[in-house]
Design a protein around this motif. Structure first.
Motif, PDB file in Angstrom:
ATOM      1  N   ALA A  12     -12.449   6.044  -2.671  1.00  6.87           N
ATOM      2  CA  ALA A  12     -11.954   5.847  -1.312  1.00  6.87           C
ATOM      3  C   ALA A  12     -11.446   4.422  -1.106  1.00  6.87           C
ATOM      4  O   ALA A  12     -10.383   4.216  -0.506  1.00  6.87           O
ATOM      5  N   ILE A  16      -7.550   3.633  -0.240  1.00  8.87           N
ATOM      6  CA  ILE A  16      -7.198   2.920   0.993  1.00  8.87           C
ATOM      7  C   ILE A  16      -6.429   1.643   0.671  1.00  8.87           C
ATOM      8  O   ILE A  16      -5.450   1.312   1.345  1.00  8.87           O
ATOM      9  N   SER A  17      -6.842   0.933  -0.378  1.00  7.10           N
ATOM     10  CA  SER A  17      -6.124  -0.298  -0.728  1.00  7.10           C
ATOM     11  C   SER A  17      -4.704   0.019  -1.173  1.00  7.10           C
ATOM     12  O   SER A  17      -3.774  -0.731  -0.864  1.00  7.10           O
ATOM     13  N   VAL A  19      -2.807   2.701  -0.241  1.00  5.24           N
ATOM     14  CA  VAL A  19      -2.028   3.152   0.913  1.00  5.24           C
ATOM     15  C   VAL A  19      -1.739   1.983   1.858  1.00  5.24           C
ATOM     16  O   VAL A  19      -0.614   1.838   2.349  1.00  5.24           O
ATOM     17  N   ALA A  20      -2.717   1.149   2.108  1.00  4.04           N
ATOM     18  CA  ALA A  20      -2.563   0.088   3.105  1.00  4.04           C
ATOM     19  C   ALA A  20      -1.773  -1.108   2.581  1.00  4.04           C
ATOM     20  O   ALA A  20      -0.995  -1.714   3.334  1.00  4.04           O
TER      21      ALA A  20
END
Length: 63
Positions: A12, A16-17, A19-20
């Protein structure tokens, strides 16, 4: 925390890293997590630091 939960958490954080912040941030976070895992194993006594240094230098170790 079980190994499955740990794996889910790591996945996760990496997702997230990516995508962000993009691909290179993902690579940096993955490398930082790897270094942190190695340091944690050395501090807890589960890994011998001299064996890692010998492996990086190309010395063969027989068990």
């Amino acid at each position: 925390m079980t190994p499955t939960h740990t794996g889910i958490l790591i996945g996760a954080v990496l997702a997230i890293s990516w995508v962000a912040f993009g691909f290179w941030a993902f690579v940096f976070v993955a490398l930082a997590m790897g270094v942190g895992a190695i340091v944690g194993r050395i501090v807890s006594g589960q890994t011998d630091f001299s064996a890692i240094v010998d492996a990086v230098r190309g010395k063969r170790v027989s068990s």
